[in-house]
Design a protein around this motif. Structure first.
Motif, PDB file in Angstrom:
ATOM      1  N   ARG A   1      62.649   2.705  41.196  1.00 18.50           N
ATOM      2  CA  ARG A   1      61.697   2.545  40.095  1.00 18.50           C
ATOM      3  C   ARG A   1      62.091   1.365  39.198  1.00 18.50           C
ATOM      4  O   ARG A   1      61.251   0.548  38.829  1.00 18.50           O
ATOM      5  CB  ARG A   1      61.659   3.843  39.278  1.00 18.50           C
ATOM      6  N   VAL A   2      63.389   1.271  38.872  1.00 17.95           N
ATOM      7  CA  VAL A   2      63.829   0.191  37.991  1.00 17.95           C
ATOM      8  C   VAL A   2      63.717  -1.172  38.690  1.00 17.95           C
ATOM      9  O   VAL A   2      63.255  -2.145  38.093  1.00 17.95           O
ATOM     10  CB  VAL A   2      65.264   0.436  37.464  1.00 17.95           C
ATOM     11  N   VAL A   3      64.116  -1.223  39.965  1.00 20.79           N
ATOM     12  CA  VAL A   3      64.035  -2.493  40.703  1.00 20.79           C
ATOM     13  C   VAL A   3      62.582  -2.956  40.793  1.00 20.79           C
ATOM     14  O   VAL A   3      62.275  -4.132  40.555  1.00 20.79           O
ATOM     15  CB  VAL A   3      64.670  -2.360  42.114  1.00 20.79           C
TER      16      VAL A   3
ATOM     17  N   THR B   1      60.230  -2.253  38.716  1.00 14.69           N
ATOM     18  CA  THR B   1      59.838  -2.663  37.358  1.00 14.69           C
ATOM     19  C   THR B   1      60.274  -4.104  37.091  1.00 14.69           C
ATOM     20  O   THR B   1      59.517  -4.899  36.528  1.00 14.69           O
ATOM     21  CB  THR B   1      60.474  -1.722  36.304  1.00 14.69           C
ATOM     22  N   ILE B   2      61.492  -4.442  37.526  1.00 13.30           N
ATOM     23  CA  ILE B   2      61.993  -5.799  37.314  1.00 13.30           C
ATOM     24  C   ILE B   2      61.094  -6.831  37.993  1.00 13.30           C
ATOM     25  O   ILE B   2      60.671  -7.803  37.363  1.00 13.30           O
ATOM     26  CB  ILE B   2      63.459  -5.916  37.808  1.00 13.30           C
ATOM     27  N   PHE B   3      60.767  -6.589  39.259  1.00  9.42           N
ATOM     28  CA  PHE B   3      59.921  -7.566  39.953  1.00  9.42           C
ATOM     29  C   PHE B   3      58.492  -7.560  39.404  1.00  9.42           C
ATOM     30  O   PHE B   3      57.851  -8.612  39.344  1.00  9.42           O
ATOM     31  CB  PHE B   3      59.964  -7.354  41.471  1.00  9.42           C
ATOM     32  N   ASP B   4      58.012  -6.406  38.954  1.00  8.13           N
ATOM     33  CA  ASP B   4      56.678  -6.354  38.329  1.00  8.13           C
ATOM     34  C   ASP B   4      56.633  -7.229  37.077  1.00  8.13           C
ATOM     35  O   ASP B   4      55.697  -8.014  36.897  1.00  8.13           O
ATOM     36  CB  ASP B   4      56.320  -4.908  37.927  1.00  8.13           C
ATOM     37  N   ILE B   5      57.657  -7.087  36.239  1.00  7.35           N
ATOM     38  CA  ILE B   5      57.696  -7.853  34.988  1.00  7.35           C
ATOM     39  C   ILE B   5      57.787  -9.352  35.301  1.00  7.35           C
ATOM     40  O   ILE B   5      57.105 -10.167  34.682  1.00  7.35           O
ATOM     41  CB  ILE B   5      58.870  -7.388  34.091  1.00  7.35           C
ATOM     42  N   MET B   6      58.590  -9.701  36.305  1.00  5.61           N
ATOM     43  CA  MET B   6      58.705 -11.117  36.673  1.00  5.61           C
ATOM     44  C   MET B   6      57.368 -11.667  37.167  1.00  5.61           C
ATOM     45  O   MET B   6      56.965 -12.770  36.811  1.00  5.61           O
ATOM     46  CB  MET B   6      59.796 -11.301  37.733  1.00  5.61           C
ATOM     47  N   LYS B   7      56.668 -10.882  37.966  1.00  9.92           N
ATOM     48  CA  LYS B   7      55.369 -11.336  38.491  1.00  9.92           C
ATOM     49  C   LYS B   7      54.350 -11.497  37.366  1.00  9.92           C
ATOM     50  O   LYS B   7      53.625 -12.491  37.324  1.00  9.92           O
ATOM     51  CB  LYS B   7      54.846 -10.347  39.551  1.00  9.92           C
TER      52      LYS B   7
END
Lengths: 91, 91
Positions: free
Chosen positions: B23-25, B27-33
């Motif tokens: 879930r956290v990983v 979230t990280i790529f979602d925020i970057m995108k």
């Protein structure tokens, strides 16, 4: 956005402490760096992929003086944008 | 290396469940995108910068037919590796 800002947003959205978010963000990029250092390819679906390209050394010339110089080989990382991100960036 | 490997590394390091780590990983790529989608650049010290660049429309050629074509204006994303990453690949 820098890494500290990314950590803040991750902590907020994933509802984890900033400390944990920082450890995870650092782990990801250190892991990716180690993986590339080993010459491995990284593929993150929806985001993109990284590959390491090898460049052979060659004997070149200093364009100013004309002197022969040896240019040593090197490895460089390349990023190929994934389909989803490519489309989202251009939308 | 794929997202699954990244999740495993995070899981081992933080002591989260696999599901939590995932879930956290994500979230990280979602925020970057999302950040790149807004045209904002991301600077990760020790790794590199993800930058969105605007390209104007220009004339090009269809390499297969040789015909003149118009390449429309677009936004593209590029990755510029940091010196630290480049050094790491060439040790």
């Amino acid at each position: 956005m820098n890494k500290a800002e990314l950590v803040l947003r991750v902590a907020e959205r994933a509802n984890v402490t900033q400390k944990v978010a920082k450890v995870i963000v650092d782990t990801i990029f250190e892991g990716m760096r180690d993986s590339l250092a080993k010459g491995e390819r990284i593929e993150i679906r929806g985001f993109g992929s990284f590959v390491v390209k090898n460049y052979e050394g060659y004997r070149g010339r200093n364009p100013k003086t004309g002197a022969l110089v040896d240019v040593s080989g090197k490895r460089l990382p390349f990023f190929k944008v994934g389909k989803e991100l490519k489309e989202r960036v251009n939308s | 290396m794929t997202k699954v490997d990244i999740i495993s590394t995070v899981y081992e390091k933080v002591g989260f469940s696999k599901k939590e780590a995932m879930r956290v990983v994500e979230t990280i790529f979602d925020i970057m995108k999302e950040t790149l989608e807004r045209g904002e650049k991301i600077k990760i010290s020790g790794f590199g910068n993800f930058v969105v660049r605007k390209k104007r429309n220009r004339r090009g050629r269809n390499p297969q037919t040789g015909g003149d074509i118009e390449i429309s204006a677009r936004k593209i994303m590029t990755f510029k590796p940091s010196q630290v990453l480049k050094n790491e690949l060439n040790r």
